[in-house]
Design a protein around this motif. Sequence first.
Motif, PDB file in Angstrom:
ATOM      1  N   LEU A  19       0.834  -1.208   0.000  1.00 36.00           N
ATOM      2  CA  LEU A  19       0.000   0.000   0.000  1.00 36.00           C
ATOM      3  C   LEU A  19       0.869   1.258   0.000  1.00 36.00           C
ATOM      4  O   LEU A  19       0.585   2.221  -0.718  1.00 36.00           O
ATOM      5  N   SER A  23       1.000   3.946  -3.072  1.00 37.12           N
ATOM      6  CA  SER A  23       0.720   5.339  -2.764  1.00 37.12           C
ATOM      7  C   SER A  23       1.894   6.230  -3.160  1.00 37.12           C
ATOM      8  O   SER A  23       1.717   7.310  -3.747  1.00 37.12           O
ATOM      9  N   ARG A  27       1.981   9.283  -6.057  1.00 35.45           N
ATOM     10  CA  ARG A  27       2.361  10.640  -5.654  1.00 35.45           C
ATOM     11  C   ARG A  27       3.648  11.101  -6.330  1.00 35.45           C
ATOM     12  O   ARG A  27       3.806  12.288  -6.624  1.00 35.45           O
ATOM     13  N   SER A 112       2.708  11.870   3.056  1.00 39.00           N
ATOM     14  CA  SER A 112       1.396  11.483   2.533  1.00 39.00           C
ATOM     15  C   SER A 112       1.349   9.990   2.213  1.00 39.00           C
ATOM     16  O   SER A 112       0.351   9.318   2.480  1.00 39.00           O
ATOM     17  N   SER A 113       2.435   9.466   1.644  1.00 36.43           N
ATOM     18  CA  SER A 113       2.470   8.041   1.296  1.00 36.43           C
ATOM     19  C   SER A 113       2.450   7.155   2.535  1.00 36.43           C
ATOM     20  O   SER A 113       1.803   6.094   2.547  1.00 36.43           O
ATOM     21  N   THR A 115       0.952   7.769   5.170  1.00 41.72           N
ATOM     22  CA  THR A 115      -0.380   7.833   5.769  1.00 41.72           C
ATOM     23  C   THR A 115      -1.275   6.711   5.263  1.00 41.72           C
ATOM     24  O   THR A 115      -2.165   6.256   5.990  1.00 41.72           O
ATOM     25  N   THR A 116      -1.057   6.250   4.040  1.00 46.20           N
ATOM     26  CA  THR A 116      -1.933   5.221   3.455  1.00 46.20           C
ATOM     27  C   THR A 116      -1.984   3.945   4.294  1.00 46.20           C
ATOM     28  O   THR A 116      -3.085   3.463   4.621  1.00 46.20           O
ATOM     29  N   VAL A 119      -3.995   4.607   7.412  1.00 45.66           N
ATOM     30  CA  VAL A 119      -5.440   4.611   7.116  1.00 45.66           C
ATOM     31  C   VAL A 119      -5.971   3.183   7.087  1.00 45.66           C
ATOM     32  O   VAL A 119      -7.052   2.894   7.626  1.00 45.66           O
ATOM     33  N   ALA A 136      -7.981   2.593   2.141  1.00 42.75           N
ATOM     34  CA  ALA A 136      -6.595   2.802   1.708  1.00 42.75           C
ATOM     35  C   ALA A 136      -6.536   3.170   0.227  1.00 42.75           C
ATOM     36  O   ALA A 136      -5.789   4.077  -0.167  1.00 42.75           O
ATOM     37  N   HIS A 139      -7.614   6.675  -0.248  1.00 43.94           N
ATOM     38  CA  HIS A 139      -6.565   7.612   0.129  1.00 43.94           C
ATOM     39  C   HIS A 139      -5.489   7.704  -0.955  1.00 43.94           C
ATOM     40  O   HIS A 139      -4.915   8.773  -1.166  1.00 43.94           O
ATOM     41  N   ILE A 140      -5.225   6.617  -1.629  1.00 41.88           N
ATOM     42  CA  ILE A 140      -4.213   6.622  -2.680  1.00 41.88           C
ATOM     43  C   ILE A 140      -4.653   7.456  -3.877  1.00 41.88           C
ATOM     44  O   ILE A 140      -3.863   8.230  -4.426  1.00 41.88           O
ATOM     45  N   SER A 149      -0.206  16.205  -1.452  1.00 44.62           N
ATOM     46  CA  SER A 149       1.027  15.449  -1.241  1.00 44.62           C
ATOM     47  C   SER A 149       2.251  16.161  -1.793  1.00 44.62           C
ATOM     48  O   SER A 149       3.384  15.761  -1.488  1.00 44.62           O
TER      49      SER A 149
END
Length: 310
Positions: A19, A23, A27, A112-113, A115-116, A119, A136, A139-140, A149
Amino acid sequence: VEMRNLRGWQRQAVLLGGLFALSLFVRLLFWGWAWHCQLTPRFDEATYVHMARGYAQALSYLVRGEAIPGSVLSQAYHNAWWPPLHSLLLGMFMFVLGEHVIVARLAVVLASSLTTPIVFCLSDRIAGRKAAVVAAVMHIVYPTFIAFSHFLWTESLYGLLFLLAVLFTIRVLEAPDVFPAIRSSALAGGFLGLAGLVKASVLPFLGVLPLWLALFAGTRSRKLAAPFALVIAFLVVVGPWELLLYRYHGYLVPFSRNSELALVTAAHDYQNARPWERRGIIRNSRHELEAFASDHKISSGAAAKEIFRR
């Protein structure tokens, strides 16, 4: 049983790593576009870059064993207009990879990555595995999260740290005994404190999360110990910054001096003002704050509180 648990941990690690990698890939595509377009910092981004360069230069002086010039410290501190952690993170990346704007954007991309998978873990505990996968993936691919991001604003880092605080708060309920519960609660307080060093808006949750633990943490010993551990860990993390602010400004500042302006603008009809009028309110508020503090020979924080009371 141990082998089964080990395989379960391995599968979980592979899933979380996948994940994060997916992500990060999405980004980095937009980060590469930002690099290609040579996007320049705008609005608050420019101030964060200015502060980050101050931190990067301060780190370079420290590594060389030299005294940090006052101008560099002033640039990094920026009169405590914002909490320090976001700019410090950007500055650390700039120190290692060069003082370029695109390097600072890479720090936000990584936050930000990361965070996935958080989540996913949080959603898995609240709503189950299927909902966690959906959350997830959302969020991606959600456009706002992708956009933020590579913006040099605080929301991505704040979201990561705040979700970690919530995740460890929930883990208090899963702990088999009071000591693991205290450990999870302390971690929650630590991450909440780090979030406060990114954005001052974390303050209400210093009341919400301990109250939630006091009501739902399980046994009586947990209900007493867990909120206490959370608050203590929070204070340990934010304490040095708050002591610095108090020593430098002479009064208690809640994370940043930006809150003083908020107190003053609250005394005006700011929300109902037209957009072009709001700039005048802010400009006049600053003038009013400085004039009131000078006339009464008090600090700007005390002046803001007095104006707000009126």
